[in-house]
Design an enzyme around this catalytic site. Structure first.
Site, PDB file in Angstrom:
ATOM      1  N   GLU A 131       0.768  -1.153  -0.078  1.00 36.13           N
ATOM      2  CA  GLU A 131      -0.073   0.001  -0.103  1.00 36.13           C
ATOM      3  C   GLU A 131       0.907   1.304  -0.007  1.00 36.13           C
ATOM      4  O   GLU A 131       2.039   1.199   0.298  1.00 36.13           O
ATOM      5  CB  GLU A 131      -0.941   0.004   1.308  1.00 36.13           C
ATOM      6  CG  GLU A 131      -0.154  -0.144   2.759  1.00 36.13           C
ATOM      7  CD  GLU A 131      -1.117  -0.341   3.624  1.00 36.13           C
ATOM      8  OE1 GLU A 131      -1.391  -1.487   3.775  1.00 36.13           O
ATOM      9  OE2 GLU A 131      -1.118   0.437   4.619  1.00 36.13           O
ATOM     10  N   LYS A 133       2.710   4.457   1.064  1.00 38.49           N
ATOM     11  CA  LYS A 133       3.322   5.241   2.391  1.00 38.49           C
ATOM     12  C   LYS A 133       3.070   6.762   2.211  1.00 38.49           C
ATOM     13  O   LYS A 133       3.338   7.321   1.534  1.00 38.49           O
ATOM     14  CB  LYS A 133       4.640   4.858   2.396  1.00 38.49           C
ATOM     15  CG  LYS A 133       5.202   5.373   3.831  1.00 38.49           C
ATOM     16  CD  LYS A 133       6.704   5.033   4.149  1.00 38.49           C
ATOM     17  CE  LYS A 133       6.956   5.218   5.571  1.00 38.49           C
ATOM     18  NZ  LYS A 133       7.039   6.948   5.923  1.00 38.49           N
ATOM     19  N   ASP A 135       2.658  10.573   3.280  1.00 32.93           N
ATOM     20  CA  ASP A 135       3.408  11.406   3.968  1.00 32.93           C
ATOM     21  C   ASP A 135       2.716  12.445   4.881  1.00 32.93           C
ATOM     22  O   ASP A 135       2.406  13.565   4.513  1.00 32.93           O
ATOM     23  CB  ASP A 135       4.286  12.148   2.894  1.00 32.93           C
ATOM     24  CG  ASP A 135       5.492  12.925   3.548  1.00 32.93           C
ATOM     25  OD1 ASP A 135       5.866  12.591   4.663  1.00 32.93           O
ATOM     26  OD2 ASP A 135       6.381  13.588   2.621  1.00 32.93           O
ATOM     27  N   TYR A 243      -4.997   2.502   8.643  1.00 39.40           N
ATOM     28  CA  TYR A 243      -4.269   1.267   7.956  1.00 39.40           C
ATOM     29  C   TYR A 243      -3.644   0.533   9.185  1.00 39.40           C
ATOM     30  O   TYR A 243      -3.013  -0.607   8.560  1.00 39.40           O
ATOM     31  CB  TYR A 243      -3.082   1.821   6.978  1.00 39.40           C
ATOM     32  CG  TYR A 243      -2.300   2.784   7.679  1.00 39.40           C
ATOM     33  CD1 TYR A 243      -1.494   2.474   8.805  1.00 39.40           C
ATOM     34  CD2 TYR A 243      -2.195   4.053   7.549  1.00 39.40           C
ATOM     35  CE1 TYR A 243      -0.611   3.274   9.469  1.00 39.40           C
ATOM     36  CE2 TYR A 243      -1.218   4.871   7.892  1.00 39.40           C
ATOM     37  CZ  TYR A 243      -0.455   4.653   8.893  1.00 39.40           C
ATOM     38  OH  TYR A 243       0.455   5.436   9.698  1.00 39.40           O
ATOM     39  N   LYS A 331      10.922   2.913   0.241  1.00 39.42           N
ATOM     40  CA  LYS A 331      11.165   4.547  -0.127  1.00 39.42           C
ATOM     41  C   LYS A 331      11.301   4.714  -1.555  1.00 39.42           C
ATOM     42  O   LYS A 331      12.056   3.973  -2.248  1.00 39.42           O
ATOM     43  CB  LYS A 331      12.222   5.146   0.919  1.00 39.42           C
ATOM     44  CG  LYS A 331      11.894   5.023   2.370  1.00 39.42           C
ATOM     45  CD  LYS A 331      10.840   5.650   2.919  1.00 39.42           C
ATOM     46  CE  LYS A 331      10.932   7.111   3.248  1.00 39.42           C
ATOM     47  NZ  LYS A 331      11.592   7.227   4.574  1.00 39.42           N
ATOM     48  N   CYS A 425      20.885  45.718  -0.911  1.00 35.92           N
ATOM     49  CA  CYS A 425      19.231  45.212  -0.960  1.00 35.92           C
ATOM     50  C   CYS A 425      19.117  45.560  -2.476  1.00 35.92           C
ATOM     51  O   CYS A 425      19.018  46.713  -2.869  1.00 35.92           O
ATOM     52  CB  CYS A 425      18.194  45.980   0.005  1.00 35.92           C
ATOM     53  SG  CYS A 425      16.734  45.870  -0.500  1.00 35.92           S
ATOM     54  N   CYS A 428      16.186  48.528  -2.612  1.00 40.60           N
ATOM     55  CA  CYS A 428      16.241  49.837  -2.273  1.00 40.60           C
ATOM     56  C   CYS A 428      17.678  50.286  -2.185  1.00 40.60           C
ATOM     57  O   CYS A 428      18.078  51.445  -2.258  1.00 40.60           O
ATOM     58  CB  CYS A 428      15.663  50.165  -0.896  1.00 40.60           C
ATOM     59  SG  CYS A 428      16.425  49.400   0.256  1.00 40.60           S
ATOM     60  N   CYS A 443      18.296  43.610   4.726  1.00 40.08           N
ATOM     61  CA  CYS A 443      18.250  44.941   4.352  1.00 40.08           C
ATOM     62  C   CYS A 443      18.036  45.923   5.673  1.00 40.08           C
ATOM     63  O   CYS A 443      17.211  45.724   6.488  1.00 40.08           O
ATOM     64  CB  CYS A 443      17.137  45.374   3.322  1.00 40.08           C
ATOM     65  SG  CYS A 443      16.638  46.968   3.033  1.00 40.08           S
ATOM     66  N   CYS A 449      12.750  51.005   1.969  1.00 35.23           N
ATOM     67  CA  CYS A 449      12.605  49.713   1.105  1.00 35.23           C
ATOM     68  C   CYS A 449      11.279  49.321   0.794  1.00 35.23           C
ATOM     69  O   CYS A 449      10.476  49.084   1.605  1.00 35.23           O
ATOM     70  CB  CYS A 449      13.500  48.738   1.918  1.00 35.23           C
ATOM     71  SG  CYS A 449      13.413  47.150   0.823  1.00 35.23           S
TER      72      CYS A 449
HETATM   73  S1  IVH Z   1       2.203   0.876   8.961  1.00 32.83           S
HETATM   74  C1  IVH Z   1       4.375  -0.854  13.029  1.00 32.83           C
HETATM   75  N1  IVH Z   1       1.136   1.870   6.709  1.00 32.83           N
HETATM   76  O1  IVH Z   1       5.106   5.548   8.351  1.00 32.83           O
HETATM   77  C2  IVH Z   1       4.230   0.194  12.084  1.00 32.83           C
HETATM   78  N2  IVH Z   1       2.592   3.155   8.301  1.00 32.83           N
HETATM   79  O2  IVH Z   1       7.829   4.950   9.168  1.00 32.83           O
HETATM   80  C3  IVH Z   1       2.679   0.599  11.621  1.00 32.83           C
HETATM   81  N3  IVH Z   1       2.760   5.629   7.361  1.00 32.83           N
HETATM   82  O3  IVH Z   1       4.712   6.032  11.711  1.00 32.83           O
HETATM   83  C4  IVH Z   1       2.896   1.421  10.466  1.00 32.83           C
HETATM   84  N4  IVH Z   1       1.583   5.151   5.489  1.00 32.83           N
HETATM   85  O4  IVH Z   1       3.272   7.308  10.242  1.00 32.83           O
HETATM   86  C5  IVH Z   1       1.925   2.086   7.961  1.00 32.83           C
HETATM   87  N5  IVH Z   1       0.276   2.826   4.787  1.00 32.83           N
HETATM   88  C6  IVH Z   1       0.929   2.753   5.881  1.00 32.83           C
HETATM   89  C7  IVH Z   1       1.775   4.133   6.250  1.00 32.83           C
HETATM   90  C8  IVH Z   1       2.348   4.269   7.180  1.00 32.83           C
HETATM   91  C9  IVH Z   1       2.505   6.001   6.107  1.00 32.83           C
HETATM   92  C10 IVH Z   1       3.873   6.117   8.274  1.00 32.83           C
HETATM   93  C11 IVH Z   1       3.492   6.215   9.822  1.00 32.83           C
HETATM   94  C12 IVH Z   1       4.432   5.423  10.304  1.00 32.83           C
HETATM   95  C13 IVH Z   1       5.641   5.782   9.496  1.00 32.83           C
HETATM   96  C14 IVH Z   1       6.771   4.673   9.725  1.00 32.83           C
END
Ligand code: IVH
Length: 706
Positions: A131, A133, A135, A243, A331, A425, A428, A443, A449
């Protein structure tokens, strides 16, 4: 001016033990300051790469001198401490982090490790959930008997911040779980995030309101979630993907995939891109698909997560230190591209900070056309030796503002010259100076300015400065946009000019004869102004209300202050200032080097002085409010608390100070009087505890009349 050359960094192998000790303390302080800005204030001031460098240097020194590793060294801590502003919640099951995979081999090794640990036969399928990840920031929601009872951020993994009230405003978070057989205790975990589009719209709004600008959707989500005022959070478009889970009194399903489906049925939004994979190849195909899709997704992701599907296997696999053996984050590399840096432009912010911006030959990075990149500051350009005309590698890493990573030196033109950062600057022409230990050059043309003009004018008329009724931020902005008030003096010539004008003020929308006459009367009332207010109004860096008073009392008149500053400015050199005038300024209790330098810089800019002269021709400066030494409260420390009904807090403060009292914001053993209005709270309690005299407003008035 007065900028000391940066010290060269001593290589770790050349450090003596004593030097290493000092350096470790400094690095630990710096790292914790950045941690606080990143985690608690959601407003980082260094790039991730620079932050990593600090940490790398710290660990290199610690590796060479293991005996110097402090118990509270940043190397011994994981994640962020919870912020102090919120109550804490201990997680029933710790919130851990994920190990990282950066290459296809890392992923293959993950699968092999899992197989080996579970002792799976070669034919036995290992099903893995993949799935995106997200941010954002992780959140744990606790439901008891189907009702949401608390919500906590991750914090240090064991203890997070109680953000329950704020989380209740997020639409994606159900207050009650749906379904018949909901376990009595359910801790649902997932990610709070913000859509890119919403983030951009929010930043636009923030900019208009002159409020915090967020660096990326993640910071913006974190900042929005961790508001003290719930209504602010409610107004922010936060989203949530579920999740994972923490404590569960029963498990509704036997696999990761089924569990997430159950979360969806219970009322949560789950990621539609979650997929089941049967081998490493399928994982890698999935990874590539999501990577291609990445730029067009409406939210930021920084990789994909793989999780062993069977929960009985997850249990057997367990954890190594702080990450599960049954999951890993694969990553994405930061999105990079190569292009030509055509030119370095300097932008001047509204407070005078000079920021370099790289103008690039447009190039697509991860689906987005990039034409500008931030160069952070002068030191960053020097460190990377970035020159105009260079071919550079740029990167978008979650952040919306792209960065210049490095220069492709092989492609450098022979005649390329090192970049020299302007000391003037660009807006100005005033000199731009750096304070010691500051990365930013600023500045000094506070009064002239154009980049700073509106901000300066707003400050000029603000409550503790000229305080002109009917001339607030909104009116200043309008008058500035129409070219009516560009400099402070224009405020005082407005009436004269209006008399001659074809389009009169009274004909403007929202104005009439009465309001215009009121405005002119309010301006006239302020033609007589106390010296300290005038000094404060000038907007000299570091000269707030308090320092303005110190300067006003010391010099007594604008003429004296100017003459002294002219003498000091003439003697200012890179090495410092040896004039008597500077020593005298620096000797005022409360005025240190930084403030003194800023005042001298201001007066060294001739056009500031010219603008001041023009202003002085229109106003009359009254001597600074003199401090009495013979009153009943002279030399005493007073704290005002609660809501005052007889006078405003500012009036009370000004009056007390005129009588020679010191007004403080907090109660301590040194406090002589606490003047408590209605609904006084903790300060009153503290005063009672410490036995400090507590007065009502009337008692205070009686005391000062005596
Ligand atoms: S599972 C036991 N699933 O990534 C760990 N984490 O680097 C359970 N995160 O702190 C986390 N998307 O904030 C999981 N689909 C996803 C995620 C996810 C983002 C973040 C989460 C976690 C960090 C770990």
């Amino acid at each position: 001016m007065a900028v000391k050359a940066k010290k060269a960094v001593t290589p770790v192998e050349n450090l003596t033990k004593a030097q290493a000790k000092v350096e470790l303390t400094r690095l630990a302080l710096e790292i914790s300051m950045h941690d606080e800005r990143y985690y608690q204030k959601d407003a980082p001031t260094v790039s991730d790469a620079d932050y990593d460098k600090l940490r790398q240097r710290l660990s290199a020194i610690e590796k060479r001198f293991p005996e110097l590793v402090a118990k509270d060294s940043p190397s011994q801590k994981v994640g962020a401490q919870p912020s102090r502003a919120f109550a804490k919640i201990r997680h029933a099951v710790p919130m851990l982090s994920l190990g990282n995979a950066f290459s296809d081999e890392d992923v293959a090794e993950f699968a092999t490790r899992v197989r080996r640990f579970l002792n799976l036969g070669a034919d036995e399928p290992l099903v893995i959930v993949a799935e995106p990840k997200i941010d954002g920031l992780s959140l744990s929601l606790r439901y008891e008997n189907g009702e949401l009872v608390s919500a906590a951020t991750r914090g240090d993994g064991f203890e997070g911040e109680d953000v329950t009230a704020n989380v209740r405003t997020i639409k994606d978070v159900p207050h009650t779980l749906k379904g018949k057989n909901v376990p009595a205790i359910c801790e649902v975990r997932g990610e709070v995030y913000m859509m890119r589009e919403d983030f951009l719209a929010l930043n636009k709004k923030q900019a208009e309101a002159d409020d915090t600008i967020f660096a990326n959707p993640r910071n913006s989500a974190a900042g929005s979630l961790r508001q003290k005022n719930v209504e602010v959070t409610a107004s922010r478009p936060l989203k949530f993907f579920a999740y994972a889970w923490g404590e569960m009194s029963e498990m509704p399903a036997p696999t990761q995939f089924e569990m997430v489906k159950w979360l969806h049925k219970a009322g949560f939004v789950v990621n539609p891109r979650m997929t089941l994979c049967r081998d490493v190849e399928a994982l890698l195909t999935y990874y590539r698909e999501v990577e291609t899709e990445r730029a067009s997704l409406p939210y930021d992701i920084d990789g994909v997560v793989y999780k062993v599907d069977r929960l009985d296997w997850q249990n057997r696999l367990g954890f190594v230190s702080r990450s599960p053996r049954w999951a890993i984050a694969h990553k994405f590399a930061a999105e990079q591209a190569t292009t030509v840096l055509e030119k370095i432009d300097i932008q001047v912010g509204r407070t005078g900070a000079l920021t370099p911006v790289a103008r690039l030959t447009p190039v697509t990075v991860g689906g987005v056309v990039v034409q500008n990149a931030t160069l952070h500051n002068e030191d960053e350009i020097a460190r990377k030796d970035i020159r105009e005309g260079d071919t550079v590698v740029i990167q978008r890493a979650g952040d919306v503002i792209p960065q210049v990573v490095s220069v492709v030196t092989e492609k450098r033109r022979k005649n390329a010259k090192p970049y020299s950062f302007p000391h003037k600057c660009p807006n100005c022409g005033s000199h731009a100076v750096r304070e010691e230990d500051e990365a930013v050059r600023r500045c000094t043309g506070a009064l002239i300015c154009p980049a700073q003009a509106v901000e300066r004018l707003k400050h000029f008329v603000s409550r503790l400065a000229f305080d002109i009724e009917g001339l607030g931020d909104k009116q200043i902005q309008e008058f500035y946009d129409d070219g009516l008030i560009m400099h402070p003096v224009d405020i005082f010539t407005l009436q004269k000019r209006d008399a001659r004008a074809v389009r009169k003020l009274k004909d403007r929308e929202g104005y009439g004869d009465v309001s215009v006459n009121n405005l002119f009367a309010a301006i006239d009332a302020r033609r007589r102004i106390e010296l300290n207010r005038l000094i404060f109004a000038l907007g000299i860096r570091h000269v707030g209300e308090g320092n303005a008073k110190l300067l006003a009392r010391h010099y007594g008149s604008m003429e004296n202050l100017r003459a002294a500053m002219a003498e000091a400015a003439a003697a200012q050199t890179e090495e410092g200032n040896t004039s008597e005038a500077y020593a005298d300024l620096n000797n005022i209790g409360g005025i240190g080097d930084i403030v003194a330098d800023a005042v001298v810089e201001f007066f060294a800019e001739k056009r500031n002085v010219k603008a001041l002269d023009e202003l002085l021709a229109e106003i009359e400066v009254l001597p600074a409010e003199q401090v009495r030494t013979d009153s009943t409260v002279a030399g005493k420390t007073v704290v005002f608390t609660g809501s005052l009904t007889k006078f405003t807090r500012d009036e009370a403060k000004a009056q007390a100070e005129r009588l020679g009292a010191k007004v403080s914001g907090s109660v301590s053993k040194k406090t002589d009087y606490v003047v408590a209005g209605e609904e006084a709270g903790s300060k009153l309690t503290k005063a009672r505890e410490l036995g400090v005299a507590v007065l009502t407003e009337d008692e205070w008035l009686k005391l000062i009349e005596a």
